[in-house]
Design an enzyme around this catalytic site. Structure first.
Site, PDB file in Angstrom:
ATOM      1  N   TYR A  86       0.892  -0.784  -0.049  1.00  0.00           N
ATOM      2  CA  TYR A  86      -0.374  -0.100   0.111  1.00  0.00           C
ATOM      3  C   TYR A  86       0.962   1.348  -0.221  1.00  0.00           C
ATOM      4  O   TYR A  86       0.375   2.444  -0.361  1.00  0.00           O
ATOM      5  CB  TYR A  86      -0.581  -0.244   1.334  1.00  0.00           C
ATOM      6  CG  TYR A  86      -2.030  -1.156   1.342  1.00  0.00           C
ATOM      7  CD1 TYR A  86      -2.236  -1.927  -0.185  1.00  0.00           C
ATOM      8  CD2 TYR A  86      -2.671  -1.288   2.297  1.00  0.00           C
ATOM      9  CE1 TYR A  86      -3.258  -2.860  -0.014  1.00  0.00           C
ATOM     10  CE2 TYR A  86      -3.388  -2.207   2.486  1.00  0.00           C
ATOM     11  CZ  TYR A  86      -3.950  -3.101   1.357  1.00  0.00           C
ATOM     12  OH  TYR A  86      -5.043  -3.867   0.932  1.00  0.00           O
ATOM     13  N   LYS A 127       4.728 -15.023   3.293  1.00  0.00           N
ATOM     14  CA  LYS A 127       4.682 -15.646   1.954  1.00  0.00           C
ATOM     15  C   LYS A 127       6.088 -16.210   1.763  1.00  0.00           C
ATOM     16  O   LYS A 127       5.875 -16.005   0.456  1.00  0.00           O
ATOM     17  CB  LYS A 127       3.949 -15.203   1.231  1.00  0.00           C
ATOM     18  CG  LYS A 127       3.647 -15.864  -0.591  1.00  0.00           C
ATOM     19  CD  LYS A 127       2.527 -17.565   0.047  1.00  0.00           C
ATOM     20  CE  LYS A 127       2.100 -18.190  -0.800  1.00  0.00           C
ATOM     21  NZ  LYS A 127       1.551 -19.529  -0.830  1.00  0.00           N
ATOM     22  N   ASP A 137      -1.618 -19.263   2.949  1.00  0.00           N
ATOM     23  CA  ASP A 137      -3.020 -19.552   2.233  1.00  0.00           C
ATOM     24  C   ASP A 137      -3.849 -20.421   2.823  1.00  0.00           C
ATOM     25  O   ASP A 137      -4.580 -20.919   3.451  1.00  0.00           O
ATOM     26  CB  ASP A 137      -2.357 -20.097   1.242  1.00  0.00           C
ATOM     27  CG  ASP A 137      -0.966 -20.501   1.396  1.00  0.00           C
ATOM     28  OD1 ASP A 137      -0.572 -19.693   2.188  1.00  0.00           O
ATOM     29  OD2 ASP A 137      -0.339 -21.165   0.298  1.00  0.00           O
ATOM     30  N   ASP A 176      -5.802  -7.342   5.816  1.00  0.00           N
ATOM     31  CA  ASP A 176      -6.568  -6.394   5.229  1.00  0.00           C
ATOM     32  C   ASP A 176      -7.620  -7.529   5.296  1.00  0.00           C
ATOM     33  O   ASP A 176      -8.507  -7.492   5.059  1.00  0.00           O
ATOM     34  CB  ASP A 176      -6.208  -5.657   4.004  1.00  0.00           C
ATOM     35  CG  ASP A 176      -7.098  -4.468   3.881  1.00  0.00           C
ATOM     36  OD1 ASP A 176      -8.011  -4.566   4.369  1.00  0.00           O
ATOM     37  OD2 ASP A 176      -6.836  -3.860   2.837  1.00  0.00           O
ATOM     38  N   ASP A 227     -10.868  -9.752   7.608  1.00  0.00           N
ATOM     39  CA  ASP A 227     -12.497  -9.570   7.514  1.00  0.00           C
ATOM     40  C   ASP A 227     -12.820 -10.572   6.826  1.00  0.00           C
ATOM     41  O   ASP A 227     -13.678 -11.001   7.289  1.00  0.00           O
ATOM     42  CB  ASP A 227     -12.165  -9.391   5.473  1.00  0.00           C
ATOM     43  CG  ASP A 227     -12.300  -6.796   5.377  1.00  0.00           C
ATOM     44  OD1 ASP A 227     -12.111  -6.449   6.691  1.00  0.00           O
ATOM     45  OD2 ASP A 227     -13.083  -6.686   4.591  1.00  0.00           O
TER      46      ASP A 227
END
Length: 362
Positions: free
Chosen positions: A142, A192, A224, A248, A252
């Site tokens: 970001y 990752k 994952d 992020d 959620d």
């Protein structure tokens, strides 16, 4: 009587609606505990673009820095969704985090026993779920540069840069391990590392910080796999710490364990004082929800619980924060629900009524 200065940034969509209900609840806290909250309000997000041409003014940042905390509603909506726009409502929240040095986002996920049937997951999967996800806020994709779009002979292209420094990873890991010491003493670091160089650095630094907390268990997990375990065995997590974009997405997903994003508060924190307090930005994670704006359907509980986090983490008012949380639990136990969490037999109420019920419980 203790006095605290708080900046209000209602923003767009349902932001002003839910923020109003949190102020109703904080008003009861003032009377019950003999405090004074001094509020100042600033326009941000899409509303600020319409009024000033920018999502976040320097004047707003200055007022935030002079406050004990910021109560942030929501930003964004279809009106400002042009992907080619050079100014976007989200610039407000990203800029505020950056300017205030808020590098750690805390999102608690706790299953209210009265609402265990509202989630799409089986009740037996949800038993014992009580975690905090800590997301690094000021690095990663970001904010990394270069970041641009262009056209070439082969067509449209774009690039974003995923960049992290050792110091950025260290400080958010310290927040995670420090919090885990107050909980069940387990940190899950998500990366990752099998593909990304930044993931490898993240894992190395997290391991080094973990050695400074020998009383806390550290486990590493790929993002994952973490996404899978959040819906398969979520009770196995205590404190999760991860980078900006992964956080992020995962937060959620984790919010749906509780049945609705309308129940999920959050805190964005920077460096702490010796007493553990410090400026923070507090917001519900549900966003501006333009599809229900103005319909009195919005769930204000995430905003109200965010205000409770503000009392605890920025103002050092533990008893007051706990009083709000107890009041919310009591209203839920009595069967009251906004439409997003209303199951069979629920007493469905609108936004304002839900805020009033919590205030009355105080």
């Amino acid at each position: 009587m203790a006095t605290f200065r708080i900046l209000l940034t209602p923003g767009d969509g349902i932001g002003p609606e839910v923020l109003e209900e949190s102020l109703k609840v904080l008003g009861r806290i003032e009377k019950r505990f003999k405090h004074e909250f001094q509020y100042e309000e600033e326009t941000i997000g899409g509303a600020a673009i319409d009024k000033y041409g920018v999502a976040l003014r320097p004047e707003t940042v200055a007022k935030a820095k002079a406050s004990a905390a910021v109560l942030f509603g929501a930003v964004g909506g279809p009106k400002w969704d042009d992907p080619k726009a050079t100014v976007r409502p989200e610039d407000a929240i990203l800029g505020m985090r950056k300017q205030l040095g808020l590098f750690a986002n805390l999102r608690p996920v706790r299953i209210n026993p009265e609402m265990i049937g509202e989630s799409t997951l089986k009740p037996e999967v949800l038993e014992g779920v009580d975690m905090v996800v800590i997301r690094e806020l000021t690095g990663g994709l970001y904010f990394g540069t270069p970041k641009r779009r262009w056209e070439s002979a082969s067509g449209r292209q774009a690039v974003d840069t995923l960049r992290y420094s050792e110091k950025e990873i260290e400080r958010v890991c310290h927040v995670a391990f420090g919090l885990a010491r107050q909980r069940r003493k387990k940190v899950t670091s998500v990366d990752k590392a099998n593909v990304l160089r930044t993931g490898q650095l993240w894992r190395e630094v997290a391991t080094e910080i973990g050695k400074q907390y020998p009383d806390v268990e550290l486990e590493h997990i790929l993002v994952d796999a973490c996404a899978m375990y959040l819906v398969r065995k979520p009770a196995s997590f205590d404190v999760i710490v991860t980078e900006n974009m992964f956080g992020d997405i995962l937060t959620d997903e984790a919010a749906m364990l509780a049945g609705s994003m309308g129940m999920m508060p959050s805190a964005s924190l920077g460096r702490r004082k010796k007493d553990g307090t410090g400026i923070g930005l507090y917001e519900p994670i549900h966003g501006s929800a333009p599809d229900i704006t103005g319909q009195k359907k919005a769930n204000p509980l995430a905003m109200i619980l965010s205000a409770a986090m503000m009392l605890r983490l920025s103002l050092g008012l533990e008893a007051e924060a706990a009083a709000i949380e107890v009041a919310v639990d009591a209203v839920i136990k009595d069967g009251y629900r906004t439409p997003d969490i209303a199951g069979k037999g629920a007493k469905v109420v609108d936004t304002a009524r839900m805020g009033t019920l919590v205030a009355e419980r105080l």
